[in-house]
Design an enzyme around this catalytic site. Structure first.
Site, PDB file in Angstrom:
ATOM      1  N   ALA A 132      32.268   9.114  49.433  1.00  0.00           N
ATOM      2  CA  ALA A 132      32.671   9.111  50.845  1.00  0.00           C
ATOM      3  C   ALA A 132      32.660   7.693  51.378  1.00  0.00           C
ATOM      4  O   ALA A 132      31.959   6.816  50.854  1.00  0.00           O
ATOM      5  CB  ALA A 132      31.738   9.994  51.673  1.00  0.00           C
ATOM      6  N   ASP A 133      33.452   7.478  52.412  1.00  0.00           N
ATOM      7  CA  ASP A 133      33.454   6.199  53.113  1.00  0.00           C
ATOM      8  C   ASP A 133      33.623   6.468  54.597  1.00  0.00           C
ATOM      9  O   ASP A 133      34.459   7.298  54.984  1.00  0.00           O
ATOM     10  CB  ASP A 133      34.579   5.294  52.611  1.00  0.00           C
TER      11      ASP A 133
END
Length: 280
Positions: A132-133
């Protein structure tokens, strides 16, 4: 910070009727045990879903060192998570635009960790890799990540206050190795979640400085944490709360369920009926 794994329940959760009763009500209703409280029940059992059941006992890799993301995955029953942070530089050009920037970064992270861990002879290949970012997008469209220093941190929070409203965008990428030889050898699903956050315009410079001095927001995109003392800066949000924390849980579960679908269903997209080609 090491995050302890939650204990599995030692007994079934209480019934809805029991759960509505206060401890005092239990004390009064217990025959011959007045004044003695029953021990509190353990945590509820994990979600009984096919995709999650298939992953229990398998190697689940989180391509992030964030304890917050690990804690969120534990909420859906993925408590045994192997932490393998991505070494991707996260230096893509902001000219990509916020959506493409965050999506390509999360995708690069999952690919980076997958390539390393798929050949891990010690721990074995992962059953699934999750990356995830999270970025902050200011009201005027600027992409904000973690503050570089204290001065940058203060300026960032003042800007978010003065602009009043900004967006939190988190891209999630989930990848599963395939047993078949179908190229590229894995199944990957992605999603970008967006939440609007509105700062309180009345927060003072003194409050911002006091918050910055706590160092709570140093490691967080936008320089604040909604789940910690940074909540004092926020008037309200519109959208997913856990997206602001760092992992939109509802969307992540959907991605997990999608990539865990049986391979024969996924391979249907690659099948071409020769009779249809002849008719054309």
């Amino acid at each position: 910070m090491d995050v302890k794994e939650p204990l599995l329940p030692s007994e079934p959760p209480p019934s809805y009727e029991d759960a509505r009763k206060s401890p005092l009500a239990h004390n009064r209703s217990a025959s011959g045990t007045a004044g003695i409280r029953r021990p509190p029940p353990g945590p509820p059992p994990p979600l009984n879903l096919p995709a999650l059941n298939d992953l229990r006992g398998s190697r689940v890799v989180l391509a992030s060192a964030s304890p917050r993301r690990r804690q969120l995955l534990a909420q859906i029953g993925l408590t045994k998570v192997d932490i393998c942070p991505s070494k991707f530089a996260e230096n893509l050009d902001h000219s990509l635009g916020a959506l493409n920037y965050v999506l390509e970064t999360a995708s690069a992270k999952v690919h980076d960790v997958y390539k390393i861990e798929i050949n891990n002879t010690e721990r074995g290949e992962p059953a699934i890799v999750i990356a995830a970012d999270t970025i902050i997008v200011s009201h005027d469209g600027r992409i904000l990540e973690k503050p570089r220093n204290e001065a940058d941190h203060i300026a960032m929070l003042k800007m978010l206050r003065d602009q009043r409203e900004h967006k939190v965008m988190t891209a999630v990428a989930v990848m599963r190795p395939l047993e078949s030889a179908v190229d590229p050898g894995y199944n990957m699903e992605t999603h970008v979640e967006e939440t609007t956050v509105k700062f309180d315009p009345a927060i003072s410079d003194e409050l911002i400085l006091a918050y910055v001095k706590t160092r709570d927001g140093n490691d967080k995109a936008g320089g604040y944490g909604i789940q910690t003392a940074g909540s004092i800066l926020i008037e309200r949000i519109e959208g997913s709360y856990d997206n602001v924390v760092g992992l939109p849980l509802r969307a992540t579960l959907k991605l997990i369920e999608k990539v865990m679908e049986p391979e024969e269903e996924e391979e249907g997209d690659f099948f071409v009926d020769s009779r249809e080609e002849e008719e054309e």
